[in-house]
Scaffold this active site. Structure first.
Site, PDB file in Angstrom:
ATOM      1  N   GLY A  35     154.151 -48.715 128.935  1.00 46.73           N
ATOM      2  CA  GLY A  35     154.087 -47.364 129.091  1.00 46.73           C
ATOM      3  C   GLY A  35     153.473 -46.636 128.024  1.00 46.73           C
ATOM      4  CG  HIS A  41     147.794 -47.843 129.777  1.00 39.55           C
ATOM      5  ND1 HIS A  41     148.211 -47.081 128.511  1.00 39.55           N
ATOM      6  CD2 HIS A  41     148.295 -49.225 129.435  1.00 39.55           C
ATOM      7  CE1 HIS A  41     148.944 -48.010 127.692  1.00 39.55           C
ATOM      8  NE2 HIS A  41     148.939 -48.914 128.082  1.00 39.55           N
ATOM      9  CG  MET A 189     141.563 -44.535 124.242  1.00 41.16           C
ATOM     10  SD  MET A 189     141.600 -43.573 125.827  1.00 41.16           S
ATOM     11  CE  MET A 189     140.591 -42.483 125.461  1.00 41.16           C
ATOM     12  CB  SER A 191     150.801 -46.942 123.256  1.00 39.91           C
ATOM     13  OG  SER A 191     150.260 -47.338 124.315  1.00 39.91           O
TER      14      SER A 191
END
Ligand code: PAF
Length: 283
Positions: A35, A41, A189, A191
């Site tokens: 997530g 993603h 990138m 999270s």
């Protein structure tokens, strides 16, 4: 507007949903995630759509790959925004088990990966990590039974570990790596980038620049040792605490001493304040 993906939270519900796709002759592509989805993603999902006719995205923050001292509790969780992004990309199924569905009471079997999982990179600093990743990815593969699975190259050692896992255990899944997506200034990138303060965010770009510089020097014929030493110095001088800055064989992750030991990959892990960043580039 694209319809929302079907959200499944139990193994039987996931199996029913995937079986329904298979009855319609679909090829199924899985994108495993924790997530906190970003454009990296999204690019995995887009590659999945090219490699399969239907796409399943798993969202599961896997406790077994975090050490007690790590950020499992604080790991960003952005469910509503994640689902909106997956709906916009036309994802078919989201597999979102709770911890009790993934590791039910009495769970007692773990996968202990070797080979690339013991390359002396991430495993040196996060010895628990690949056991947790291999166990959960093994479960994700057998739960979903995809034809292909997409993993980001940013976690380069992880990509090698799960490729080996699928092959060694005859899981019938083709693992495909997807290129790292970068911010305009080169930062990969991740999270975890949300942990960076504005000042650290600026400094973080040094990692990519240092890797590119060392890669360029090696390509131009400079010996590996001085080319890498220079990159390591640049990273340390910017204020990072360096875990590793190494060049390895891109296929085996074995240490190398010359350009002829290629294809080569530079891999880095470094801490800036409390945030640990990893990245890699081809030489
Ligand atoms: O790369 C990640 O997000 C995780 O390690 C993965 C592969 C989803 C396993 O939890």
């Amino acid at each position: 507007m694209s319809p929302s993906p079907l959200i499944t939270r139990t193994v039987p519900a996931l199996r029913r949903a995937v079986d329904n796709l298979r009855k319609r002759k679909a090829t199924v592509a899985l994108v495993p995630t924790m997530g906190a989805l970003h454009d990296g993603h999204v690019s995995l999902v887009r590659l999945a759509k090219r490699r399969g006719s239907r796409v399943v995205v798993s969202i599961f923050v896997n406790p077994t790959q975090f050490a007690p001292s790590e950020d499992f509790g604080a790991y960003p969780r952005t469910w509503t925004a994640d689902i909106a992004k997956l709906a916009a990309e036309g994802v078919d199924i989201v597999w979102h088990p709770g911890v009790e569905a993934m590791y039910p009471e009495g769970f007692a079997t773990r996968i202990v990966p070797e080979g690339p999982a013991l390359a002396g990179l991430e495993d040196r600093f996060r010895p628990h990590f690949f056991g947790g990743v291999a166990t959960v990815v093994g479960k994700l593969f057998t739960q979903c039974r995809p034809d292909v699975a997409i993993f980001g190259e940013k976690d380069f050692q992880q990509l090698r570990v799960v490729t080996q896992l699928a092959r060694d255990l005859d899981l019938g899944v083709k693992v495909i790596g997807s290129r790292t997506v970068r911010e305009r200034d080169g930062l990969a990138m991740s999270s975890r980038n949300v942990y960076l303060s504005p000042e650290e965010r600026q400094t973080a770009t040094v990692l990519y620049r240092a890797m590119k510089d060392s890669a360029g020097r090696i390509r131009a014929g400079e010996a590996i040792r001085p080319a890498m030493a220079r990159g390591a110095e640049t990273i340390a001088a910017a204020g990072f605490a360096l875990d590793y800055f190494e060049v390895r064989n891109a296929k085996t992750l074995a240490p190398v001493t010359s350009r002829n030991d290629g294809p080569l990959r530079i891999l880095v892990a470094a801490r800036l304040g409390t945030t640990r960043l990893i990245d890699n580039v081809a030489v």
